[in-house]
Design a protein around this motif. Structure first.
Motif, PDB file in Angstrom:
ATOM      1  N   GLN A   1       0.833  -1.038  -0.041  1.00 32.24           N
ATOM      2  CA  GLN A   1       0.187  -0.033   0.187  1.00 32.24           C
ATOM      3  C   GLN A   1       1.012   1.237   0.013  1.00 32.24           C
ATOM      4  OE1 GLN A   1      -2.806   0.383   3.268  1.00 32.24           O
ATOM      5  NE2 GLN A   1      -3.861   1.876   2.518  1.00 32.24           N
ATOM      6  N   LYS A   2       0.529   1.893  -0.765  1.00 32.22           N
ATOM      7  CA  LYS A   2       1.367   3.652  -0.919  1.00 32.22           C
ATOM      8  C   LYS A   2       0.724   4.464  -0.172  1.00 32.22           C
ATOM      9  CE  LYS A   2       3.283   2.340  -5.617  1.00 32.22           C
ATOM     10  NZ  LYS A   2       3.615   2.593  -6.759  1.00 32.22           N
ATOM     11  N   PHE A   3       1.377   5.292   0.327  1.00 35.24           N
ATOM     12  CA  PHE A   3       0.940   6.549   1.172  1.00 35.24           C
ATOM     13  C   PHE A   3       1.558   7.722   0.694  1.00 35.24           C
ATOM     14  CE2 PHE A   3       0.966   3.096   4.150  1.00 35.24           C
ATOM     15  CZ  PHE A   3       0.011   2.927   4.991  1.00 35.24           C
ATOM     16  N   GLU A   4       0.893   8.888   1.082  1.00 29.81           N
ATOM     17  CA  GLU A   4       1.155  10.213   0.617  1.00 29.81           C
ATOM     18  C   GLU A   4       1.534  11.174   1.930  1.00 29.81           C
ATOM     19  OE1 GLU A   4      -2.068  11.946  -1.402  1.00 29.81           O
ATOM     20  OE2 GLU A   4      -2.055  10.512  -2.954  1.00 29.81           O
ATOM     21  N   LEU A   5       2.081  12.363   1.638  1.00 28.55           N
ATOM     22  CA  LEU A   5       2.534  13.124   2.687  1.00 28.55           C
ATOM     23  C   LEU A   5       1.316  13.420   3.669  1.00 28.55           C
ATOM     24  CD1 LEU A   5       5.163  15.271   0.724  1.00 28.55           C
ATOM     25  CD2 LEU A   5       5.427  13.267   2.002  1.00 28.55           C
ATOM     26  N   GLY A   6       1.491  13.435   4.970  1.00 31.38           N
ATOM     27  CA  GLY A   6       0.522  13.747   5.810  1.00 31.38           C
ATOM     28  C   GLY A   6       0.823  15.311   6.418  1.00 31.38           C
ATOM     29  N   GLY A   7      -0.505  15.877   6.883  1.00 40.06           N
ATOM     30  CA  GLY A   7      -0.176  17.059   7.486  1.00 40.06           C
ATOM     31  C   GLY A   7       0.911  17.366   8.581  1.00 40.06           C
ATOM     32  N   ALA A   8       0.932  16.480   9.335  1.00 40.81           N
ATOM     33  CA  ALA A   8       2.123  16.617  10.299  1.00 40.81           C
ATOM     34  C   ALA A   8       3.352  16.794   9.863  1.00 40.81           C
ATOM     35  CB  ALA A   8       2.428  15.275  11.104  1.00 40.81           C
ATOM     36  N   LEU A   9       4.016  16.561   8.595  1.00 41.64           N
ATOM     37  CA  LEU A   9       4.946  16.984   8.094  1.00 41.64           C
ATOM     38  C   LEU A   9       5.214  18.256   7.713  1.00 41.64           C
ATOM     39  CD1 LEU A   9       5.742  13.539   5.684  1.00 41.64           C
ATOM     40  CD2 LEU A   9       6.756  14.142   8.225  1.00 41.64           C
ATOM     41  N   PHE A  10       4.131  18.883   7.350  1.00 41.59           N
ATOM     42  CA  PHE A  10       3.935  20.295   6.799  1.00 41.59           C
ATOM     43  C   PHE A  10       4.250  21.109   8.173  1.00 41.59           C
ATOM     44  CE2 PHE A  10       1.889  17.825   3.441  1.00 41.59           C
ATOM     45  CZ  PHE A  10       2.902  18.484   2.392  1.00 41.59           C
ATOM     46  N   ILE A  11       3.460  20.688   8.942  1.00 41.41           N
ATOM     47  CA  ILE A  11       3.277  21.524  10.713  1.00 41.41           C
ATOM     48  C   ILE A  11       4.824  21.428  10.925  1.00 41.41           C
ATOM     49  CG2 ILE A  11       2.696  21.694  12.800  1.00 41.41           C
ATOM     50  CD1 ILE A  11       0.126  20.520  11.662  1.00 41.41           C
ATOM     51  N   GLY A  12       5.725  20.173  10.884  1.00 45.46           N
ATOM     52  CA  GLY A  12       7.149  20.232  11.241  1.00 45.46           C
ATOM     53  C   GLY A  12       7.840  20.906  10.408  1.00 45.46           C
ATOM     54  N   TRP A  13       7.890  21.165   9.317  1.00 45.57           N
ATOM     55  CA  TRP A  13       8.717  21.938   8.352  1.00 45.57           C
ATOM     56  C   TRP A  13       8.473  23.477   8.841  1.00 45.57           C
ATOM     57  CZ3 TRP A  13       6.970  18.304   3.843  1.00 45.57           C
ATOM     58  CH2 TRP A  13       8.025  17.277   3.745  1.00 45.57           C
ATOM     59  N   ALA A  14       7.263  23.692   9.011  1.00 44.96           N
ATOM     60  CA  ALA A  14       6.921  25.127   9.367  1.00 44.96           C
ATOM     61  C   ALA A  14       7.375  25.562  10.792  1.00 44.96           C
ATOM     62  CB  ALA A  14       5.481  25.488   9.319  1.00 44.96           C
ATOM     63  N   GLY A  15       7.419  24.474  11.535  1.00 44.42           N
ATOM     64  CA  GLY A  15       8.211  24.931  12.958  1.00 44.42           C
ATOM     65  C   GLY A  15       9.397  24.983  12.866  1.00 44.42           C
ATOM     66  N   SER A  16       9.915  24.184  12.150  1.00 43.75           N
ATOM     67  CA  SER A  16      11.476  24.235  11.918  1.00 43.75           C
ATOM     68  C   SER A  16      11.983  25.469  11.266  1.00 43.75           C
ATOM     69  CB  SER A  16      11.993  23.194  11.033  1.00 43.75           C
ATOM     70  OG  SER A  16      11.674  21.789  11.463  1.00 43.75           O
ATOM     71  N   VAL A  17      11.486  26.092  10.320  1.00 42.56           N
ATOM     72  CA  VAL A  17      11.628  27.511   9.642  1.00 42.56           C
ATOM     73  C   VAL A  17      11.559  28.345  10.781  1.00 42.56           C
ATOM     74  CG1 VAL A  17      11.108  29.201   8.018  1.00 42.56           C
ATOM     75  CG2 VAL A  17      11.131  26.495   7.335  1.00 42.56           C
ATOM     76  N   LEU A  18      10.531  28.547  11.554  1.00 42.66           N
ATOM     77  CA  LEU A  18      10.548  29.344  12.613  1.00 42.66           C
ATOM     78  C   LEU A  18      11.550  29.456  13.469  1.00 42.66           C
ATOM     79  CD1 LEU A  18       6.481  29.443  13.248  1.00 42.66           C
ATOM     80  CD2 LEU A  18       8.009  31.113  12.024  1.00 42.66           C
ATOM     81  N   CYS A  19      11.727  28.192  14.089  1.00 40.48           N
ATOM     82  CA  CYS A  19      13.092  27.849  15.059  1.00 40.48           C
ATOM     83  C   CYS A  19      14.368  28.440  14.559  1.00 40.48           C
ATOM     84  CB  CYS A  19      13.140  26.571  15.245  1.00 40.48           C
ATOM     85  SG  CYS A  19      11.746  25.969  16.572  1.00 40.48           S
ATOM     86  N   VAL A  20      14.486  28.034  13.210  1.00 39.47           N
ATOM     87  CA  VAL A  20      15.755  28.526  12.606  1.00 39.47           C
ATOM     88  C   VAL A  20      15.818  30.340  12.338  1.00 39.47           C
ATOM     89  CG1 VAL A  20      17.246  28.172  10.523  1.00 39.47           C
ATOM     90  CG2 VAL A  20      16.190  26.381  11.253  1.00 39.47           C
ATOM     91  N   LEU A  21      14.821  30.792  11.959  1.00 42.57           N
ATOM     92  CA  LEU A  21      14.899  32.229  11.667  1.00 42.57           C
ATOM     93  C   LEU A  21      14.962  32.930  13.167  1.00 42.57           C
ATOM     94  CD1 LEU A  21      11.879  32.623   9.405  1.00 42.57           C
ATOM     95  CD2 LEU A  21      14.318  33.137   8.939  1.00 42.57           C
ATOM     96  N   GLY A  22      14.066  32.223  14.503  1.00 45.54           N
ATOM     97  CA  GLY A  22      14.439  32.950  15.474  1.00 45.54           C
ATOM     98  C   GLY A  22      16.100  32.749  16.174  1.00 45.54           C
TER      99      GLY A  22
END
Length: 233
Positions: free
Chosen positions: A154-175
């Motif tokens: 069975q094949k899966f697609e990207l879930g919403g948690a990954l996008f939230i994690g990427w957004a949080g990572s960008v904010l942490c790096v910017l801060g």
């Protein structure tokens, strides 16, 4: 005042990113797959770092936790470790930032608070890098299996948690980067203030009376010699 405002902006960015990163770790939908048929047979399969589940059209979920940590795939173990390290680094960064910011009354002298602010920025940058690495590794595995023609499971697609994690990572790096920028500005201001204070001290330094008397006598002798030399002209 501008330096303090910069630190507050950096703190808000970093804490917002850390909250998003922390919420990503226990979130459900890291990868999602839907099976569409009739209304009765429609089901949604999803997984995260801790379990795999299926949800039917009535909203009832049947989950199965991963039985053994040692029996897991290597990429899941790596993502778990990176996400836990990211949350811990973000917590340490928040603690150091609260102590080292100029708007707080704890932390000691200004050089000490500056060092704590620099450490906080470094922790936030590492927090963002760990989270973005974990999410990228997980996403790479999903996309690799999805586009592999020989993968028959069975094949899966990207879930919403990954996008939230990427957004949080960008904010942490910017801060964290803004924290480092505010640190360099603080050192510049302190250096200019120290130089100006030393210059004013040198200008207002009292003159020794003995040195002043000796210079006066020397000037009188020079004027007398010039007068005697010009008297016979």
């Amino acid at each position: 005042m501008g330096h303090m405002a910069t630190e507050i902006v950096a703190f808000l960015l970093s804490v917002s990113g850390w909250i998003l990163v922390s919420s990503t770790l226990p979130m459900d939908h890291w990868k999602v797959s839907s099976v569409d048929g009739t209304v009765i047979t429609t089901a949604t399969f999803w997984s995260n770092l801790w379990k795999t589940c299926v949800t039917d059209s009535t909203g009832v979920s049947n989950c199965k936790e991963f039985p053994s940590m040692l029996a897991l795939d290597a990429y899941i173990q790596l993502c778990r470790g990176l996400m836990i390290a990211s949350v811990c680094l973000g917590f340490l960064g928040c603690s150091l930032a609260l102590v080292g910011m100029k708007c707080t009354r704890i932390g000691g002298s200004e050089p000490t608070k500056a060092r704590l602010t620099a450490l906080a920025g470094l922790h936030f940058v590492l927090c963002g890098l760990c989270c973005i690495t974990a999410c990228s590794i997980y996403a790479h595995r999903i996309t690799t299996d999805f586009f592999d023609p020989l993968f028959i499971a069975q094949k899966f697609e990207l879930g919403g948690a990954l996008f939230i994690g990427w957004a949080g990572s960008v904010l942490c790096v910017l801060g964290g980067l803004v924290f480092c920028l505010s640190l360099s500005e603080g050192f510049t201001v302190r250096t200019e203030y120290t130089y100006g204070r030393r210059a004013s001290f040198a200008t207002a330094r009292p003159v020794d009376s003995r040195v002043l008397h000796a210079e006066t006598q020397r000037a009188q002798r020079d004027s007398t010699r010039r007068f005697e030399r010009n008297a016979y002209v």
